[in-house]
Design an enzyme around this catalytic site. Sequence first.
Site, PDB file in Angstrom:
ATOM      1  N   ASP A   7      40.484  49.670  10.344  1.00  0.00           N
ATOM      2  CA  ASP A   7      40.795  49.096   9.033  1.00  0.00           C
ATOM      3  C   ASP A   7      39.781  49.715   8.074  1.00  0.00           C
ATOM      4  O   ASP A   7      38.632  49.304   8.031  1.00  0.00           O
ATOM      5  CB  ASP A   7      40.625  47.573   9.076  1.00  0.00           C
ATOM      6  CG  ASP A   7      40.988  46.925   7.751  1.00  0.00           C
ATOM      7  OD1 ASP A   7      41.921  47.410   7.090  1.00  0.00           O
ATOM      8  OD2 ASP A   7      40.322  45.954   7.364  1.00  0.00           O
ATOM      9  N   GLU A  68      45.274  52.015   8.783  1.00  0.00           N
ATOM     10  CA  GLU A  68      46.096  51.394   7.748  1.00  0.00           C
ATOM     11  C   GLU A  68      46.573  52.445   6.745  1.00  0.00           C
ATOM     12  O   GLU A  68      45.792  53.278   6.292  1.00  0.00           O
ATOM     13  CB  GLU A  68      45.282  50.320   7.015  1.00  0.00           C
ATOM     14  CG  GLU A  68      46.139  49.405   6.183  1.00  0.00           C
ATOM     15  CD  GLU A  68      45.294  48.384   5.424  1.00  0.00           C
ATOM     16  OE1 GLU A  68      44.712  47.507   6.070  1.00  0.00           O
ATOM     17  OE2 GLU A  68      45.236  48.488   4.192  1.00  0.00           O
ATOM     18  N   ASP A 141      37.756  42.266   8.714  1.00  0.00           N
ATOM     19  CA  ASP A 141      38.076  43.685   8.900  1.00  0.00           C
ATOM     20  C   ASP A 141      38.170  44.029  10.388  1.00  0.00           C
ATOM     21  O   ASP A 141      38.960  44.879  10.784  1.00  0.00           O
ATOM     22  CB  ASP A 141      36.993  44.563   8.263  1.00  0.00           C
ATOM     23  CG  ASP A 141      36.631  44.095   6.871  1.00  0.00           C
ATOM     24  OD1 ASP A 141      37.067  44.728   5.913  1.00  0.00           O
ATOM     25  OD2 ASP A 141      35.933  43.069   6.759  1.00  0.00           O
TER      26      ASP A 141
END
EC number: 3.1.21.10
Lengths: 182, 182
Positions: A7, A68, A141
Amino acid sequence: MRVLGVDPGLTRCGVGVVEGIAGRPLTMHGVGVVRTPPDAELGLRLVAIEQGIERWLDEYEPELLAVERVFSQHNVRTVMGTAQASAVAMLCAARRGLPVALHTPSEVKAAVTGSGRADKAQVGAMVTRLLRLDAPPKPADAADALALAICHIWRAPAQNRLQQAVALHAAHASKALKGRTA
Amino acid sequence: MRVLGVDPGLTRCGVGVVEGIAGRPLTMHGVGVVRTPPDAELGLRLVAIEQGIERWLDEYEPELLAVERVFSQHNVRTVMGTAQASAVAMLCAARRGLPVALHTPSEVKAAVTGSGRADKAQVGAMVTRLLRLDAPPKPADAADALALAICHIWRAPAQNRLQQAVALHAAHASKALKGRTA
């Protein structure tokens, strides 16, 4: 399949390693955060992210990096940092010959919670359940990185079938075209 | 001072090496473009950019990298690619201990043409004149990379003076504060 989920972020890059195949219980091998000091120079922060991601790749030897897919829907400054951090992560993986898969935040949320609009708490709760952890990984995260890896493991078979179908269709179409022009 | 200017982009990264100091004629050592195939995977494109930038750093041994500061004002997709390509360039420089300087497109235009809203042709014309070239470097990304390097060489003295003034002011303020609390 062993996946490193990332992330991306300049200040905090969530990282998590999950192993498994769709339809079977998943195993978490590691979870954490690569941090860089917000007041450091941008170039040096990118070097710190590179070193951090390299350590995770060395230690856990994943077969694939899931990261992501960055959109520009949020704060412009944050998005730039996210794009830059994700570029470094993708570079580290691709340099080793590892495939890189991109998933949107809503794909990840939908994969682990059933809803593309789930909140952080819901994602954290499902990651905890799916990986049989005692508590949700902190910070968020880190949980998001695990969710990305889970999303990839579960979506990969569908994606592969789709790619195979597209390839098959293209092959048929090409054959049909050749037959017509022959 | 020898500066490598990089106009970042996934498909074309303009690169140009300029040497000089403010107030003296400038010298161009090299100009070119690092290209990556638009249909290649993102991770592999970033690896190709890394290899390209490394070659320029090896060959020309600049003292500093000047790169465009990316804004999200344009097309979202383009901006993401620009942010990712610039991250790789900054990473390559910082990894070698080279300082990285960021300049906005309008700072660059203002530095070389006198107007922050100059068009590509005007920037190309001024780069040609300032570096005493026979023709404007093509493509425009290459000319923009040279303009970035020129901008840095010309703005650096002012930036250094500003940084010194800020540091001096901070030191004075800290002394005054200590005097008050002592």
